[in-house]
Design a protein around this motif. Sequence first.
Motif: not given
Length: 135
Positions: A34-39
């Motif tokens: 999740v940290a790699i993908r943006g919100a």
Amino acid sequence: PAVPSPARRGSHDGDSDKPGATVAAEQPPDMTPVAIRGADEIIAAVNISTRDLDVQHDAVTVALMAHVHARSRDFFQASLMFEELTKETRGALNKADETRADVQDGGATIVHSFLRIAQASRRRRNGAALLAAAE
């Protein structure tokens, strides 16, 4: 004694129990942390999934409504046919009851007629026998 990290617990390379050994965390190829993908990417993916689910939901609803409509139309047609057949059957049963009553009345009349014929025949024989005895 060192406690194995969660990433090393599931590995089977033999060196995972040694302190200081590092093993990369295993992830399915299509999943990224999740940290790699943006919100924004996550929200966009959720919105696309929601729209797809809405489209599928609408398609299922339309199909179900069409099915219910067809089945209810068939049900009411069958119900009307059942009512008509019930009326015809009741009419036939009433006619059969009337015929049975007529046959019973006719049978009683015929039996009564035969009894009267037999009685009249006995009277005639008895009258003839009395006349013959009287002469």
